[in-house]
Design an enzyme around this catalytic site. Structure first.
Site, PDB file in Angstrom:
ATOM      1  N   CYS A 439       0.766  -0.854  -0.434  1.00  9.52           N
ATOM      2  CA  CYS A 439      -0.076   0.353   0.011  1.00  9.52           C
ATOM      3  C   CYS A 439       0.784   0.851  -0.247  1.00  9.52           C
ATOM      4  O   CYS A 439       2.556   1.196  -0.374  1.00  9.52           O
ATOM      5  CB  CYS A 439      -1.410  -0.231   0.974  1.00  9.52           C
ATOM      6  SG  CYS A 439      -2.582   1.391   0.949  1.00  9.52           S
ATOM      7  N   HIS A 579      -6.442   5.576  -4.187  1.00 12.72           N
ATOM      8  CA  HIS A 579      -7.365   5.979  -2.721  1.00 12.72           C
ATOM      9  C   HIS A 579      -7.010   6.741  -1.001  1.00 12.72           C
ATOM     10  O   HIS A 579      -6.981   6.511  -0.724  1.00 12.72           O
ATOM     11  CB  HIS A 579      -7.546   4.566  -2.589  1.00 12.72           C
ATOM     12  CG  HIS A 579      -6.476   3.585  -2.007  1.00 12.72           C
ATOM     13  ND1 HIS A 579      -5.421   2.964  -3.319  1.00 12.72           N
ATOM     14  CD2 HIS A 579      -5.804   3.157  -1.153  1.00 12.72           C
ATOM     15  CE1 HIS A 579      -4.356   2.454  -1.966  1.00 12.72           C
ATOM     16  NE2 HIS A 579      -5.146   2.518  -1.225  1.00 12.72           N
ATOM     17  N   HIS A 594      -5.005   8.846   3.358  1.00  9.19           N
ATOM     18  CA  HIS A 594      -5.800   7.536   2.948  1.00  9.19           C
ATOM     19  C   HIS A 594      -7.008   7.327   3.335  1.00  9.19           C
ATOM     20  O   HIS A 594      -7.442   7.249   3.833  1.00  9.19           O
ATOM     21  CB  HIS A 594      -4.546   6.376   3.709  1.00  9.19           C
ATOM     22  CG  HIS A 594      -4.965   5.331   3.658  1.00  9.19           C
ATOM     23  ND1 HIS A 594      -5.704   4.280   2.981  1.00  9.19           N
ATOM     24  CD2 HIS A 594      -3.747   4.565   3.173  1.00  9.19           C
ATOM     25  CE1 HIS A 594      -5.371   3.614   3.218  1.00  9.19           C
ATOM     26  NE2 HIS A 594      -5.017   3.139   2.929  1.00  9.19           N
TER      27      HIS A 594
END
Length: 675
Positions: A439, A579, A594
């Site tokens: 991520c 995202h 985030h």
């Protein structure tokens, strides 16, 4: 990995051999320009160029075997390419008509015609995939000392040879069935007239990725089922006199390809170029211009088609459907032109004087219409569904792993490839590691046993925290270089576990206490990046954020679709699923915004980026747009952390916001300078 994800890996690997096709297109194009009548038969120089280009086109199948094997190998080693070549030689030799005749003890004349077509793209891709999988699995195997010379990479071509014997045995029985089915299908749609021509064209394009269009082409072009379209058209007046050709009918399986190859695909190339990221446009322009020229002038479409057929399959299906429509229109209207090589400008000019060419000039306005259609449809589809066409993808594994990069957590330059090896060692070595993902600031790793992860080593490497979600899932907070480290880990060979005694089984990264003096100088004040309700960071349903392992800050439950920059600075990273983004402020603070928790799993759905990486933004400038209805219904949580990942470089932060926030207006928190 999903089927689509695997196909995308194959697509990226195919770009290795596809990169040679523009060279073939240019060489053949020059040759045809020099001698457009004799196609090299009347001019030695033209023959020189045409044969040079044909050397590439005629050997596409073996290029695919080598390129796919190399491109899908874990470390991009030349031994993988050699393995693909060896596998292709063994398989195609065993399935050649002569070998089948000998193996099955039948006269060569009785060998099914399908084996004369065994040297095709389908077989090349199949061999490449199998070779790459064998290489990735066995290139690190160590044999006993007596056989040690054949260990590792030297072992793989030997194994591949034996595996291809088994594959050849299967193909001896399966390939004639596949080939025969295509011939029967062709004979059936021949009876459907203009509609059948459109259906044929649709499947002609659809079968190109596996190289099986040759079997279908033989039905309509080369007298497998009594059509013989190309030879009859090229025969012109003689074919008409012999009763083999009918004006307005002969050539209908060819004519509609001209608007697609000369105009439609160049329109697609323009759309792909305009949809590329700004930093990639120069590179994409070169590829697309070469492909568009090849398609328009010579009718060679592989450079363009292979650039998107695997990475964006939906576009290729659209392309196949539009080709079918074009061929149907031309056949219905009796706008006929034929080709001896392919449906490019050279063949159109040459066929224009053929007595079987009727209203061939109408194919040009039809092509202009298809140029517009392709451009609009491709551009809309690429942007609407965020398709990873050339120039839109982020760096893939191996592209940056060999260079130097900055470890954001530690502030030191480190070799990313070596860093990846050490992180693998820290999580228990390759034997304990079962899955790698990333991520925006953390490695998301699947392991057999999270208890053996060496927290101390990970922190010495620069990680700010290790989060054990359960027995088989670990997250390591490494900063903005997470994706690069993950990509490098995917291409790293076997690594042993670290020998440190510091492995811990208890979760690490406890929350850091906030004790910041309010009277310290304020270095930076952030504004709310999205409208909504303030949420304390320790209430975020994610251990990495709640423990402040990623950084200190707050969270927001959004009520509006627009996400803005919380401060002036540079957008140094936007994750490929849109995202989350990372902002480096003018004062050096590294801010992570985030949106939601585990929203990476939505694969970009519900998010749209409004700026690109590297853009300079002002506080309050829109960066992302969200489909909140979709996200609230599908995300695990839309509580969105806004943290400073390098807060240790400062005294800390003081939260200023309470209650309801307004994007770009409400002060969120202050970052305090060092005492």
């Amino acid at each position: 990995m999903s089927i689509l994800g695997y196909l995308q890996r194959v697509g990226r690997a195919l770009m290795v051999p596809v990169a040679t096709l523009p060279a073939a297109a240019i060489l053949m194009g020059v040759g045809y320009w020099i001698d457009p009548v004799g196609w090299g038969g009347d001019n030695a120089l033209a023959a020189f160029f045409i044969k040079s280009g044909a050397a590439i086109i005629d050997n596409m199948s073996v290029l695919f075997a080598i390129g796919v094997a190399y491109g899908m190998s874990k470390d991009k080693d030349g031994a993988a390419a050699l393995t693909g070549f060896v596998g292709f030689l063994v398989l195609t030799t065993l399935c050649s008509p002569a070998a089948v005749s000998m193996i099955q003890s039948i006269p060569e004349a009785e060998v099914p015609a399908a084996f004369a077509k065994i040297n095709n793209q389908f077989v090349g891709i199949l061999v490449g995939i199998i070779s790459a999988e064998l290489y990735n699995r066995f290139s690190g195997v160590e044999l006993p000392k007596a056989l040690s010379f054949f260990s590792g990479r030297r072992l793989v071509p030997i194994l591949t040879s034996f595996v291809m014997i088994a594959v050849a045995f299967v193909l001896m029985y399966v390939w004639p069935v596949i080939f025969g089915g295509l011939v029967e299908f062709g004979e059936y749609i021949q009876k459907m007239g203009s509609i059948g021509a459109g259906v044929y064209a649709f499947f002609n394009r659809l079968l190109i990725p596996v190289g099986l269009h040759h079997a279908l082409n033989s039905v309509f072009w080369f007298d497998v089922a009594g059509i013989n379209d190309i030879p009859n058209f090229l025969g012109g007046a003689q074919s008409i006199e012999a009763g083999k050709a009918v004006v307005g009918i002969t050539g209908r399986y060819q004519a509609g390809f001209f608007p697609i190859m000369m105009f439609g695909l160049p329109g697609a190339a323009l759309a792909i170029y305009q949809c590329a990221r700004p930093e990639n446009k120069a590179k994409v322009m070169g590829i697309m211009m070469a492909g568009a020229f090849a398609a328009f002038f010579t009718g060679i479409t592989e450079p363009l088609e292979f650039s998107f057929m695997f990475v964006a399959p939906v576009l290729y299906v659209i392309h196949a459907a539009l080709t079918g429509i074009s061929v149907f229109i031309a056949a219905s209207m009796h706008w006929i032109a034929g080709f001896g090589f392919s449906a490019g400008l050279v063949d159109m000019v040459l066929s224009s004087r053929n007595p079987l060419a009727t209203q061939w000039y109408m194919l040009i306005p039809q092509g202009l219409v298809f140029f517009v259609i392709y451009y609009l449809v491709f551009r809309f589809t690429i942007t609407k569904f965020n398709l990873m066409t050339p120039g839109r993808e982020l760096a893939v594994a191996g592209s940056e792993a060999d260079g130097q990069d900055t470890n954001v957590s530690g502030g030191e330059k480190q070799d990313v490839a070596e860093l990846a090896r050490q992180y693998i060692a820290a999580v228990g070595g390759s034997d304990n590691l079962t899955g790698i993902d990333a991520c925006i600031t953390r490695l998301r790793l699947s392991v057999k046993d999270s208890a053996v992860v060496d927290d101390a080593l990970a922190k010495r490497l620069g990680a700010s925290g290790v989060i054990r979600l359960n027995k088989t899932s670990v997250q390591i907070i490494v900063g903005f270089v997470a994706e690069k480290i993950a990509n490098a880990m995917k291409t790293t060979g076997p690594v042993a576990a670290s020998q440190s005694d510091a492995a811990q089984s208890a979760p690490a990264a406890q929350a850091r206490p906030q004790a910041v003096r309010n009277d310290l100088p304020t270095l930076l004040t952030l504004v709310a990046p999205v409208s909504g309700e303030l949420v304390a960071l320790d209430e975020v349903p994610d251990e990495a954020f709640a423990s402040k392992a990623v950084g200190d800050g707050v969270a927001i439950k959004p009520s509006d679709k627009t996400v803005v920059a919380p401060a002036a600075g540079t957008v140094v990273k936007i994750f490929n699923t849109n995202h989350a983004f990372c902002l480096e402020t003018d004062d050096g603070a590294e801010i992570v915004v985030h949106m939601g928790i585990d929203t990476v799993a939505l694969a970009g759905k519900g998010f749209k980026r409004l700026v690109e990486e590297g853009a300079s933004v002002a506080a309050g400038q829109p960066v992302l747009e969200m489909d909140l209805d979709f996200l609230n219904a599908n995300a695990r949580s839309m509580i969105s952390p806004v943290v400073c990942s390098n807060i240790d470089d400062y005294s800390g932060l003081v939260v200023k916001a309470t209650g309801t926030l307004v994007a770009g207006e409400t002060p969120l928190y202050e970052i305090k300078a060092k005492k």
